[in-house]
Scaffold this motif. Structure first.
Motif, mmCIF file in Angstrom:
data_model
loop_
_atom_site.group_PDB
_atom_site.id
_atom_site.type_symbol
_atom_site.label_atom_id
_atom_site.label_comp_id
_atom_site.label_asym_id
_atom_site.label_seq_id
_atom_site.Cartn_x
_atom_site.Cartn_y
_atom_site.Cartn_z
ATOM 1 N N PRO A 260 0.893 -1.318 0.067
ATOM 2 C CA PRO A 260 0.165 0.039 0.032
ATOM 3 C C PRO A 260 0.925 1.233 -0.053
ATOM 4 C CG PRO A 260 -0.864 -1.573 1.520
ATOM 5 C CD PRO A 260 0.364 -2.121 1.076
ATOM 6 N N LEU A 261 1.824 1.080 0.909
ATOM 7 C CA LEU A 261 2.733 2.340 1.050
ATOM 8 C C LEU A 261 3.564 2.753 -0.403
ATOM 9 C CD1 LEU A 261 4.332 4.638 2.405
ATOM 10 C CD2 LEU A 261 5.974 2.964 3.035
ATOM 11 N N ILE A 262 4.096 1.493 -1.010
ATOM 12 C CA ILE A 262 4.701 1.543 -2.057
ATOM 13 C C ILE A 262 4.080 2.166 -3.327
ATOM 14 C CG2 ILE A 262 6.306 0.214 -3.664
ATOM 15 C CD1 ILE A 262 7.362 0.441 -0.786
ATOM 16 N N LYS A 263 2.826 1.547 -3.361
ATOM 17 C CA LYS A 263 1.912 1.977 -4.400
ATOM 18 C C LYS A 263 1.443 3.315 -4.496
ATOM 19 C CE LYS A 263 -2.671 0.941 -6.577
ATOM 20 N NZ LYS A 263 -3.639 0.076 -6.390
ATOM 21 N N TRP A 264 1.202 4.150 -3.154
ATOM 22 C CA TRP A 264 0.841 5.420 -2.894
ATOM 23 C C TRP A 264 2.227 6.170 -3.267
ATOM 24 C CZ3 TRP A 264 2.826 9.648 -0.188
ATOM 25 C CH2 TRP A 264 2.029 10.648 -0.305
ATOM 26 N N LEU A 265 3.403 6.044 -2.868
ATOM 27 C CA LEU A 265 4.479 6.559 -3.324
ATOM 28 C C LEU A 265 4.792 7.033 -4.836
ATOM 29 C CD1 LEU A 265 7.161 5.343 -0.505
ATOM 30 C CD2 LEU A 265 6.110 7.700 -0.788
ATOM 31 N N ASN A 266 4.350 5.773 -5.438
ATOM 32 C CA ASN A 266 4.718 5.751 -6.876
ATOM 33 C C ASN A 266 3.712 6.612 -7.727
ATOM 34 O OD1 ASN A 266 6.640 3.884 -8.328
ATOM 35 N ND2 ASN A 266 6.313 3.075 -6.539
ATOM 36 N N TYR A 305 15.078 2.188 0.641
ATOM 37 C CA TYR A 305 14.177 1.304 -0.229
ATOM 38 C C TYR A 305 13.931 2.058 -1.378
ATOM 39 C CZ TYR A 305 12.884 -2.775 2.977
ATOM 40 O OH TYR A 305 13.105 -3.832 3.565
ATOM 41 N N ALA A 306 14.502 3.374 -1.813
ATOM 42 C CA ALA A 306 14.062 4.066 -2.841
ATOM 43 C C ALA A 306 14.753 3.396 -4.110
ATOM 44 C CB ALA A 306 15.170 5.399 -2.571
ATOM 45 N N PRO A 307 15.786 2.512 -4.225
ATOM 46 C CA PRO A 307 16.031 1.915 -5.499
ATOM 47 C C PRO A 307 15.005 1.018 -5.949
ATOM 48 C CG PRO A 307 17.950 2.050 -4.091
ATOM 49 C CD PRO A 307 16.781 2.646 -3.130
ATOM 50 N N LEU A 308 14.255 0.421 -4.891
ATOM 51 C CA LEU A 308 13.358 -0.621 -5.364
ATOM 52 C C LEU A 308 11.857 0.266 -5.806
ATOM 53 C CD1 LEU A 308 13.814 -3.594 -2.974
ATOM 54 C CD2 LEU A 308 14.144 -3.544 -5.677
ATOM 55 N N ILE A 309 11.636 1.284 -4.664
ATOM 56 C CA ILE A 309 10.404 1.780 -4.847
ATOM 57 C C ILE A 309 10.096 2.329 -6.099
ATOM 58 C CG2 ILE A 309 9.172 3.842 -3.953
ATOM 59 C CD1 ILE A 309 10.478 3.377 -1.239
ATOM 60 N N PHE A 310 11.225 3.102 -6.832
ATOM 61 C CA PHE A 310 10.799 3.814 -7.888
ATOM 62 C C PHE A 310 11.150 3.173 -9.132
ATOM 63 C CE2 PHE A 310 10.841 7.204 -4.558
ATOM 64 C CZ PHE A 310 9.653 7.818 -4.937
ATOM 65 N N ILE A 311 11.616 1.702 -9.142
ATOM 66 C CA ILE A 311 11.840 0.874 -10.289
ATOM 67 C C ILE A 311 10.429 0.380 -11.011
ATOM 68 C CG2 ILE A 311 11.838 -1.239 -9.237
ATOM 69 C CD1 ILE A 311 14.487 -1.875 -10.665
ATOM 70 N N LEU A 312 9.442 0.668 -10.183
ATOM 71 C CA LEU A 312 8.202 -0.138 -10.546
ATOM 72 C C LEU A 312 7.582 0.574 -11.882
ATOM 73 C CD1 LEU A 312 6.301 -0.520 -7.033
ATOM 74 C CD2 LEU A 312 7.946 -1.998 -8.414
#
Length: 398
Positions: A260-266, A305-312
């Motif tokens: 949920p957090l990762i999706k929201w940040l993206n 976790y930024a390297p993974l968060i914004f790779i999506l």
């Protein structure tokens, strides 16, 4: 003849001590045995006639005379156990077999029987399992899960010592089994990591070639594989994930659980806006202890976790993904609590949404401008040619 009696008493005493030790390991009632053992101990304080049963006419057959010791009959049916036990009494694997659940069930089944019957039945089952284990080990047919059940936690030299007790004269297979176990253990660890990575691929709908990692999840339940059944081609694939630790796996698990957090940040931030948003959250937090703690948690988790968060949002194959993972794992080495902080930040998602909704575009633009100036700006002060005083700020835009 007296010497024969003394020697026989000493032998029976030692044999009885061994049987009592076996009974204690099995937690069997050995009080009767211990009673007889006490009688034949400290023979210097007793007359030999108290400890030996002298048959009539024994004096005339001294060469054939075998003394019968008081209480000897209580262990007579268990004497064949003693040599094997003495050889394996320090063998941790054999002792595990001797005291496992199956042995306990047999002991319970014979609970109303004599100590001798209980020990003999438990022993026969344990010895049979030990011989079967030895044969499976030598042939390589032993399952990975069985090997791990008995040897997990041992170092290589400890494993080698036990395996030598399983061999006769041929020890050439020992290093082979150790290496096979090591390889299967690596495949097990890599398989766990592969399953987790493919779950991330599925959860976040990553686009790209993950076939090398996917092949590791097609090995079935590795625990059921025999040590000699290693697929060398799969072992080659394992090199892709070699070195992934339990801590690394936990790091990825936190990433999945924080969807949920990762999706929201993206959906709400660009990568270059993350630091600005953290600054805004810091301003919004004020000086309250709870809010300040939330901001620190947010800052650590998102930075780590930024390297993974914004790779999506980008095309991503297994090589690129693992490269990003390694960046995050390096951060986790520095901050062991990073997975927990990501989970905690995910739990604070409502607070993060409120910070975002309470922030106007003016504040965002101002902070972005300040950030740009701090990163790319430089001042020109004075006028060397015109001698006029001049102050000028120049900065580059992204």
């Amino acid at each position: 003849m007296r010497q024969k009696e003394v020697d026989r008493i000493e032998k029976i005493r030692k044999d009885m001590q061994t049987i009592v030790k076996i009974g204690e390991i099995l937690q069997v009632d050995t009080r009767d045995l211990q009673k007889h053992l006490r009688k034949i101990s400290s023979i210097e304080e007793k007359r030999i006639a108290e400890l030996c049963i002298l048959p009539s006419g024994s004096q005339s057959h001294q060469d054939q005379y075998i003394p019968v010791i008081v209480g000897e009959e209580t262990i007579q049916g268990m004497l064949d156990i003693i040599p094997t036990f003495q050889r394996l009494s320090e063998n941790t694997v054999f002792l595990q077999i001797l005291t496992d659940e199956e042995s306990k069930e047999i002991k319970d089944e014979f609970s109303n029987k004599t100590c001798e019957l209980i020990i003999k039945n438990v022993w026969q089952n344990a010895e049979s399992k030990w011989k079967r284990l030895c044969n499976e080990m030598k042939s390589g047919n032993i399952k990975f899960k069985t090997f791990e059940k008995y040897f997990k936690g041992m170092n290589t030299e400890e494993v080698r010592t036990v395996l030598k007790m399983m061999s006769d004269k041929d020890v050439g297979w020992i290093d082979q089994r150790i290496n096979q176990y090591r390889d299967l253990k690596l495949m097990t660890q890599c398989s766990k990591a592969a399953i987790l990575i493919l779950k991330i691929v599925q959860e976040y709908d990553l686009k790209g070639d993950f076939s090398p990692i996917r092949s590791l999840t097609e090995m079935g339940h590795i625990g059921e594989n025999s040590l000699k059944s290693i697929d060398k081609s799969k072992l080659e694939v394992c090199k892709v994930l070699h070195g992934i630790t339990e801590e690394n796996v936990e790091c990825l698990q936190a990433f999945i659980e924080s969807k949920p957090l990762i999706k929201w940040l993206n959906e709400n931030l660009k990568e270059d806006e993350l630091k600005v948003f953290v600054d805004l959250a810091t301003i919004a937090a004020g000086e309250g202890d709870i809010e300040v703690a939330k901001v620190k948690c947010l800052q650590s988790a998102t930075a780590g976790y930024a390297p993974l968060i914004f790779i999506l949002k980008k095309p991503c194959d297994s090589k690129l993904f693992l490269g990003k993972c390694k960046q995050v794992w390096k951060e986790c080495e520095t901050d062991k609590a990073l997975p927990r902080k990501l989970r905690d930040t995910c739990n604070h998602l409502e607070w993060i949404e409120n910070v975002k909704s309470a922030t106007g575009s003016v504040e965002v633009t101002s902070l972005k401008l300040a950030e740009n100036i701090n990163q790319h700006g430089f001042y020109i002060i004075g006028g060397l040619k015109t001698l006029s005083s001049r102050t000028k700020l120049v900065f580059q835009t992204n």
